[in-house]
Write a protein that holds these residues in place. Structure first.
Motif: not given
Lengths: 200, 200
Positions: A177-189
């Motif tokens: 339900g979140g937007e990738l734009e607001y996800v922190d870098g650590g979580t994204l990688s």
């Protein structure tokens, strides 16, 4: 000038509650003394009983005033699955999410050598007993995704590996339900590293 | 699934405190049960004592566990000045501001016919006795600048006028340190009406 000595003591005592500063303590004391004495008396009675009577479940170590908690007493849970969490609140969050039908073990914290919290403080003896006695097939290490939670999971994994039990860790990734734009870098990688085959 | 019955009761009991919803209650219960049982026990003891023992000062009706509050006992206050406030918290705010050296009377509320709060509930009999017994020169009506506070001040003024006591009301105007741009219209027009001669 201040309030009367007893009211001042009440203001101080209220500050043990998290997030309660001087102004909030005053608002709370006024609410209880000016508008809801019966509610205040009830809170005092139950708080006194709770700090006295609530202990740890003899099996999973969650908070309970019984010897065993309701969940450990339930015959409808899968004894082969054990989920290790840091706190009773984590356990409740997993239960409220639904889906998990196994048992739990509550550490009441995480390893933190600087704060003097070692394996003994996390009830790992009890965990040993529990694992020996039950026919556990898989242990889910559900400590928090923080530095301390990770370290604790790694320590637990080291301890449990020799027993030949399957170990798992909760998946890391982008929250629903979140937007990738607001996800922190650590979580994204981590979400990239852990990407899954897409099945339509 | 939820916490154990006693922990659930504690979560409910904590909700008598203002601003405490389910999540805050849980955080408070966990703080007390997981990290500070002694603080929790202390809070329970003092809260029980406070709701039992704290009453109203026999003279000014502020909250105190003594017959008379510290301020009423003080010989260094001006007996000819009486300030009427809605709550003990208002009294404390005036004391903290400094400057006022007279006595107080606490209404514990304001007139509110819809809520069934009439003159009897505001201790106006005690106020009568107090005014008769003491040689009071001026009564400052310091109820809140709200509709109910205004109505209460008007009612009190009607009651006290026949006694030939000087009556005053706190000045309305722009708050110190604010910017006019952000002051509401009602306050601004009151500040214009109440403008004072400027003495350099």
């Amino acid at each position: 000038m201040a309030f009367s000595p007893l009211v001042d003591q009440l203001l101080d005592a209220l500050r043990v509650l998290p997030g309660v500063g001087p102004k909030t303590a005053q608002r709370m004391a006024m609410q209880v003394l000016e508008r809801d004495r019966e509610g205040g008396a009830q809170l005092a009675r139950i708080l006194a009983r709770a700090v006295e009577e609530v202990g740890y479940c003899a099996r999973c170590r969650t908070l309970t005033e019984q010897t065993f908690c309701e969940l450990c007493e339930s015959p409808r849970r899968d004894d082969q699955l054990l989920c290790i969490v840091e706190s009773p609140a984590d356990m409740l969050a997993i239960e409220e999410a639904g889906g998990y039908r196994g048992r739990y073990f509550v550490l009441h914290g995480h390893l933190s050598p600087l704060d003097g919290i070692g394996p003994d403080d996390l009830g790992l003896d009890d965990l040993d007993t529990l694992i020996k006695d039950a026919a556990i097939d898989e242990v889910i290490l559900a400590t928090n995704p923080t530095v301390e939670g990770e370290a604790t999971a790694h320590y637990l994994a080291q301890q449990l590996k020799p027993r030949g039990i399957r170990l798992s860790r909760l998946a890391y990734g982008v929250p629903m339900g979140g937007e990738l734009e607001y996800v922190d870098g650590g979580t994204l990688s981590r979400a990239f590293m852990g990407r899954q085959p897409f099945n339509e």
